[in-house]
Design a protein around this motif. Sequence first.
Motif, PDB file in Angstrom:
ATOM      1  N   GLY A 145      73.103 111.945   7.588  1.00  0.00           N
ATOM      2  CA  GLY A 145      73.912 113.014   7.009  1.00  0.00           C
ATOM      3  C   GLY A 145      74.227 114.116   8.000  1.00  0.00           C
ATOM      4  N   GLY A 149      78.030 114.803   8.926  1.00  0.00           N
ATOM      5  CA  GLY A 149      78.524 116.119   8.530  1.00  0.00           C
ATOM      6  C   GLY A 149      78.946 116.963   9.716  1.00  0.00           C
ATOM      7  N   GLN A 164      84.378 111.831   4.853  1.00  0.00           N
ATOM      8  CA  GLN A 164      84.048 112.420   3.549  1.00  0.00           C
ATOM      9  C   GLN A 164      84.344 111.470   2.400  1.00  0.00           C
ATOM     10  OE1 GLN A 164      82.230 115.259   3.291  1.00  0.00           O
ATOM     11  NE2 GLN A 164      82.261 114.905   5.504  1.00  0.00           N
ATOM     12  N   THR A 167      81.376 108.990   2.274  1.00  0.00           N
ATOM     13  CA  THR A 167      80.159 109.570   1.693  1.00  0.00           C
ATOM     14  C   THR A 167      80.344 109.901   0.219  1.00  0.00           C
ATOM     15  OG1 THR A 167      80.851 111.764   2.481  1.00  0.00           O
ATOM     16  CG2 THR A 167      79.368 110.488   3.878  1.00  0.00           C
ATOM     17  N   GLU A 168      81.539 110.288  -0.184  1.00  0.00           N
ATOM     18  CA  GLU A 168      81.785 110.556  -1.607  1.00  0.00           C
ATOM     19  C   GLU A 168      81.697 109.277  -2.431  1.00  0.00           C
ATOM     20  OE1 GLU A 168      85.515 112.522  -1.783  1.00  0.00           O
ATOM     21  OE2 GLU A 168      84.739 114.424  -0.978  1.00  0.00           O
ATOM     22  N   THR A 169      82.092 108.153  -1.837  1.00  0.00           N
ATOM     23  CA  THR A 169      81.953 106.865  -2.540  1.00  0.00           C
ATOM     24  C   THR A 169      80.479 106.553  -2.791  1.00  0.00           C
ATOM     25  OG1 THR A 169      83.976 106.042  -1.502  1.00  0.00           O
ATOM     26  CG2 THR A 169      82.467 104.412  -2.435  1.00  0.00           C
ATOM     27  N   TYR A 171      78.109 108.777  -2.946  1.00  0.00           N
ATOM     28  CA  TYR A 171      77.605 109.796  -3.870  1.00  0.00           C
ATOM     29  C   TYR A 171      78.017 109.510  -5.312  1.00  0.00           C
ATOM     30  CZ  TYR A 171      76.061 114.487  -5.174  1.00  0.00           C
ATOM     31  OH  TYR A 171      75.399 115.546  -5.735  1.00  0.00           O
ATOM     32  N   THR A 200      71.037 106.784   0.106  1.00  0.00           N
ATOM     33  CA  THR A 200      71.494 107.624  -1.008  1.00  0.00           C
ATOM     34  C   THR A 200      71.354 109.110  -0.706  1.00  0.00           C
ATOM     35  OG1 THR A 200      69.305 107.601  -2.078  1.00  0.00           O
ATOM     36  CG2 THR A 200      70.853 105.845  -2.677  1.00  0.00           C
ATOM     37  N   PRO A 203      74.725 111.554   1.658  1.00  0.00           N
ATOM     38  CA  PRO A 203      75.752 112.501   1.194  1.00  0.00           C
ATOM     39  C   PRO A 203      75.222 113.912   0.954  1.00  0.00           C
ATOM     40  CG  PRO A 203      75.922 110.423   0.011  1.00  0.00           C
ATOM     41  CD  PRO A 203      74.656 110.368   0.786  1.00  0.00           C
ATOM     42  N   ASN A 206      74.992 115.494   4.358  1.00  0.00           N
ATOM     43  CA  ASN A 206      76.334 115.556   4.918  1.00  0.00           C
ATOM     44  C   ASN A 206      77.103 116.760   4.387  1.00  0.00           C
ATOM     45  OD1 ASN A 206      79.125 114.584   5.804  1.00  0.00           O
ATOM     46  ND2 ASN A 206      79.274 114.358   3.592  1.00  0.00           N
ATOM     47  N   ARG A 207      77.098 116.938   3.089  1.00  0.00           N
ATOM     48  CA  ARG A 207      77.856 118.047   2.502  1.00  0.00           C
ATOM     49  C   ARG A 207      77.261 119.395   2.892  1.00  0.00           C
ATOM     50  NH1 ARG A 207      78.652 116.447  -3.745  1.00  0.00           N
ATOM     51  NH2 ARG A 207      79.995 118.282  -3.688  1.00  0.00           N
TER      52      ARG A 207
END
Length: 329
Positions: A145, A149, A164, A167-169, A171, A200, A203, A206-207
């Motif tokens: 992450g 990020g 992004q 990672t959103e997929t 998440y 898992t 994300p 990362n965010r």
Amino acid sequence: MSVNSATSDDDVPDDGEESGGGPDEVEARVGLRYTLKQVKQDTTARIGTYIVGVMTFVAIFAAFDYYVLDYAIAEAVLYNPETDPGNVRRLLPPVGMENQFGQGVLEHPLGTDHRGRDLLSRTIYGTRIAMTVGFLATAIGLGGGTVIGAVSGYYGGWIDDVLQRVTETIYAIPFLVLVIAFMTAFGRNLTFAMIGVGITAIPVFNRLIRSRVVSIREEDYVEAARAAGVKDRNIIFRHIIPNSFAPVLVQATLQVGVSILIVAGLSFLGFGAQPPTPSWGQMLSASRGYMLPAPTFSIFPGIAILITVIGFNILGDGLQDALDPRINN
């Protein structure tokens, strides 16, 4: 007149005195030494550190006895039902208590399970699994992450969009479903459970670090590094990530507790550590059929999970208080 003027000049404090101290005090307000000082002064952080320290020590002891001595300490101190299968005492209560299966004995301070194995030793050796998985799964999420990020926030544009969306997929998929699917594809063992839990967590980190990098990349020292011809890789890893790491460290502390809970749940469902390896989730799963006649069978591994997760959460709260400059000011 000149004397009065000199006197008034002497009475006026210089900049260091007006700010409450010289440059040494200002320098002391940043860095690792100041952070450790703040952690020591915070009661919540100290309590969390003590709990995590004790659990880590127990895990190291269990790992040493397992990998180096092959359970020599446990078998020397505690009764092993395999050495005397004719005298196995199943579902005994803790010492000083009594249930329908018998009286608690000193040889088993916390009682025995449905196979006559000592609950104290299995709870202790379950700490090795929990702490190992918690730290390593968090390290996987933290490393992946942080890199994703930082790169995403630094470059922006299409690189940011692609990373992004990926990672959103991840998440968007429920973490338990994702981990079980990962283990079904690659194998139902603890290693793949650890990797799946780590994926898992990517994300989350990362965010968190991307939001910090987006604001830090326009700072003067970053612009100066670019103007000096420093490579982007060095700017990201030497300047941006270290100055974005305080909230990430707090999240990592909290994530260890989350990872322990997830792996305990996977073991409860049969996807984590496989028998006869002791793990807290597996012990809870085995105790489901004995909740009423032998409730202590499930209580002690549950208490171990509770104390460990609370310890990491308390430590994370204490680190947040120590590393947040708004609270310190």
